[in-house]
Design a protein around this motif. Structure first.
Motif, PDB file in Angstrom:
ATOM      1  N   UNK A 155       0.833  -1.175   0.000  1.00 57.53           N
ATOM      2  CA  UNK A 155       0.000   0.000   0.000  1.00 57.53           C
ATOM      3  C   UNK A 155       0.886   1.250   0.000  1.00 57.53           C
ATOM      4  N   UNK A 156       0.599   2.174  -0.870  1.00 55.60           N
ATOM      5  CA  UNK A 156       1.339   3.422  -0.967  1.00 55.60           C
ATOM      6  C   UNK A 156       0.795   4.416   0.066  1.00 55.60           C
ATOM      7  N   UNK A 157       1.624   4.777   1.043  1.00 59.28           N
ATOM      8  CA  UNK A 157       1.177   5.700   2.087  1.00 59.28           C
ATOM      9  C   UNK A 157       1.698   7.115   1.831  1.00 59.28           C
ATOM     10  N   UNK A 158       2.272   7.340   0.682  1.00 59.38           N
ATOM     11  CA  UNK A 158       2.723   8.680   0.320  1.00 59.38           C
ATOM     12  C   UNK A 158       1.511   9.565   0.057  1.00 59.38           C
ATOM     13  N   UNK A 159       1.576  10.793   0.502  1.00 61.15           N
ATOM     14  CA  UNK A 159       0.484  11.736   0.276  1.00 61.15           C
ATOM     15  C   UNK A 159       0.502  12.202  -1.181  1.00 61.15           C
ATOM     16  N   UNK A 160      -0.672  12.395  -1.737  1.00 59.52           N
ATOM     17  CA  UNK A 160      -0.778  12.911  -3.100  1.00 59.52           C
ATOM     18  C   UNK A 160      -1.109  14.405  -3.047  1.00 59.52           C
ATOM     19  N   UNK A 161      -1.373  14.995  -4.165  1.00 66.44           N
ATOM     20  CA  UNK A 161      -1.650  16.430  -4.217  1.00 66.44           C
ATOM     21  C   UNK A 161      -3.140  16.751  -4.120  1.00 66.44           C
ATOM     22  N   UNK A 162      -3.980  15.758  -3.871  1.00 64.85           N
ATOM     23  CA  UNK A 162      -5.422  16.013  -3.773  1.00 64.85           C
ATOM     24  C   UNK A 162      -5.725  16.840  -2.526  1.00 64.85           C
ATOM     25  N   UNK A 163      -6.666  17.787  -2.632  1.00 59.68           N
ATOM     26  CA  UNK A 163      -7.059  18.559  -1.448  1.00 59.68           C
ATOM     27  C   UNK A 163      -7.690  17.630  -0.411  1.00 59.68           C
ATOM     28  N   UNK A 164      -7.347  17.837   0.843  1.00 59.76           N
ATOM     29  CA  UNK A 164      -7.885  17.016   1.924  1.00 59.76           C
ATOM     30  C   UNK A 164      -9.350  17.387   2.173  1.00 59.76           C
ATOM     31  N   UNK A 165     -10.129  16.395   2.595  1.00 57.95           N
ATOM     32  CA  UNK A 165     -11.547  16.611   2.905  1.00 57.95           C
ATOM     33  C   UNK A 165     -11.742  16.492   4.414  1.00 57.95           C
ATOM     34  N   UNK A 166     -12.580  17.364   4.963  1.00 61.84           N
ATOM     35  CA  UNK A 166     -12.870  17.307   6.395  1.00 61.84           C
ATOM     36  C   UNK A 166     -13.595  16.007   6.702  1.00 61.84           C
ATOM     37  N   UNK A 167     -13.043  15.234   7.623  1.00 61.87           N
ATOM     38  CA  UNK A 167     -13.604  13.950   8.001  1.00 61.87           C
ATOM     39  C   UNK A 167     -14.383  14.045   9.303  1.00 61.87           C
ATOM     40  N   UNK A 168     -13.846  14.805  10.275  1.00 63.61           N
ATOM     41  CA  UNK A 168     -14.410  14.830  11.614  1.00 63.61           C
ATOM     42  C   UNK A 168     -13.977  16.096  12.332  1.00 63.61           C
ATOM     43  N   UNK A 169     -14.882  16.687  13.108  1.00 61.43           N
ATOM     44  CA  UNK A 169     -14.542  17.799  13.982  1.00 61.43           C
ATOM     45  C   UNK A 169     -15.004  17.465  15.384  1.00 61.43           C
ATOM     46  N   UNK A 170     -14.110  17.614  16.353  1.00 63.52           N
ATOM     47  CA  UNK A 170     -14.426  17.372  17.756  1.00 63.52           C
ATOM     48  C   UNK A 170     -14.228  18.683  18.499  1.00 63.52           C
ATOM     49  N   UNK A 171     -15.280  19.154  19.154  1.00 71.95           N
ATOM     50  CA  UNK A 171     -15.240  20.414  19.882  1.00 71.95           C
ATOM     51  C   UNK A 171     -15.139  20.143  21.377  1.00 71.95           C
ATOM     52  N   UNK A 172     -14.463  21.010  22.108  1.00 69.86           N
ATOM     53  CA  UNK A 172     -14.338  20.848  23.552  1.00 69.86           C
ATOM     54  C   UNK A 172     -15.671  21.040  24.270  1.00 69.86           C
ATOM     55  N   UNK A 173     -16.550  21.849  23.713  1.00 75.22           N
ATOM     56  CA  UNK A 173     -17.857  22.101  24.305  1.00 75.22           C
ATOM     57  C   UNK A 173     -18.948  21.704  23.327  1.00 75.22           C
ATOM     58  N   UNK A 174     -20.049  21.190  23.849  1.00 73.70           N
ATOM     59  CA  UNK A 174     -21.132  20.787  22.957  1.00 73.70           C
ATOM     60  C   UNK A 174     -21.984  21.962  22.529  1.00 73.70           C
ATOM     61  N   UNK A 175     -22.042  22.998  23.348  1.00 73.65           N
ATOM     62  CA  UNK A 175     -22.728  24.230  22.983  1.00 73.65           C
ATOM     63  C   UNK A 175     -22.156  25.338  23.833  1.00 73.65           C
ATOM     64  N   UNK A 176     -22.421  26.583  23.436  1.00 74.33           N
ATOM     65  CA  UNK A 176     -21.798  27.700  24.142  1.00 74.33           C
ATOM     66  C   UNK A 176     -22.671  28.298  25.230  1.00 74.33           C
ATOM     67  N   UNK A 177     -23.853  27.781  25.442  1.00 77.62           N
ATOM     68  CA  UNK A 177     -24.717  28.291  26.491  1.00 77.62           C
ATOM     69  C   UNK A 177     -25.619  29.417  26.038  1.00 77.62           C
ATOM     70  N   UNK A 178     -25.178  30.217  25.077  1.00 76.52           N
ATOM     71  CA  UNK A 178     -25.985  31.338  24.597  1.00 76.52           C
ATOM     72  C   UNK A 178     -26.904  30.923  23.453  1.00 76.52           C
ATOM     73  N   UNK A 179     -26.497  29.930  22.703  1.00 77.77           N
ATOM     74  CA  UNK A 179     -27.269  29.466  21.553  1.00 77.77           C
ATOM     75  C   UNK A 179     -27.747  28.046  21.833  1.00 77.77           C
ATOM     76  N   UNK A 180     -29.016  27.795  21.606  1.00 76.85           N
ATOM     77  CA  UNK A 180     -29.566  26.495  21.925  1.00 76.85           C
ATOM     78  C   UNK A 180     -29.493  25.475  20.821  1.00 76.85           C
ATOM     79  N   UNK A 181     -28.802  25.778  19.726  1.00 72.28           N
ATOM     80  CA  UNK A 181     -28.839  24.875  18.584  1.00 72.28           C
ATOM     81  C   UNK A 181     -28.262  23.494  18.887  1.00 72.28           C
TER      82      UNK A 181
END
Length: 74
Positions: free
Chosen positions: A1-27
């Motif tokens: 398996x070739x593990x060398x990086x190519x020139x393709x733009x990376x895609x966002x896979x996952x975002x993990x935030x320290x807080x689930x919400x900021x308290x001011x917005x209920x979304x």
């Protein structure tokens, strides 16, 4: 398996935030928390802190899953 990086733009896979919400917005607030007084709400029920209370974004190569993932902390 070739593990060398190519020139393709990376895609966002996952975002993990320290807080689930900021308290001011209920979304992001779970419906179970709406009736809990604001000073008793647990904004971080997972007890996970990324960096200095930031967020972690993980990126993957969209063309070759075997390429190394990249990450960013903000």
């Amino acid at each position: 398996m070739n593990r060398e990086a190519c020139a393709a733009p990376m895609a966002l896979l996952l975002t993990i935030d320290s807080n689930e919400w900021d308290g001011a917005h209920g979304s992001w607030m779970p419906t179970e928390e709406w009736d809990v007084p604001a000073h008793l709400r647990d904004r971080c029920p997972t007890k996970l802190t990324v960096g200095r209370d930031g967020l972690l974004s993980v990126f993957a190569c969209p063309t070759e899953p075997g390429h190394p993932h990249r990450w960013s902390i903000q």
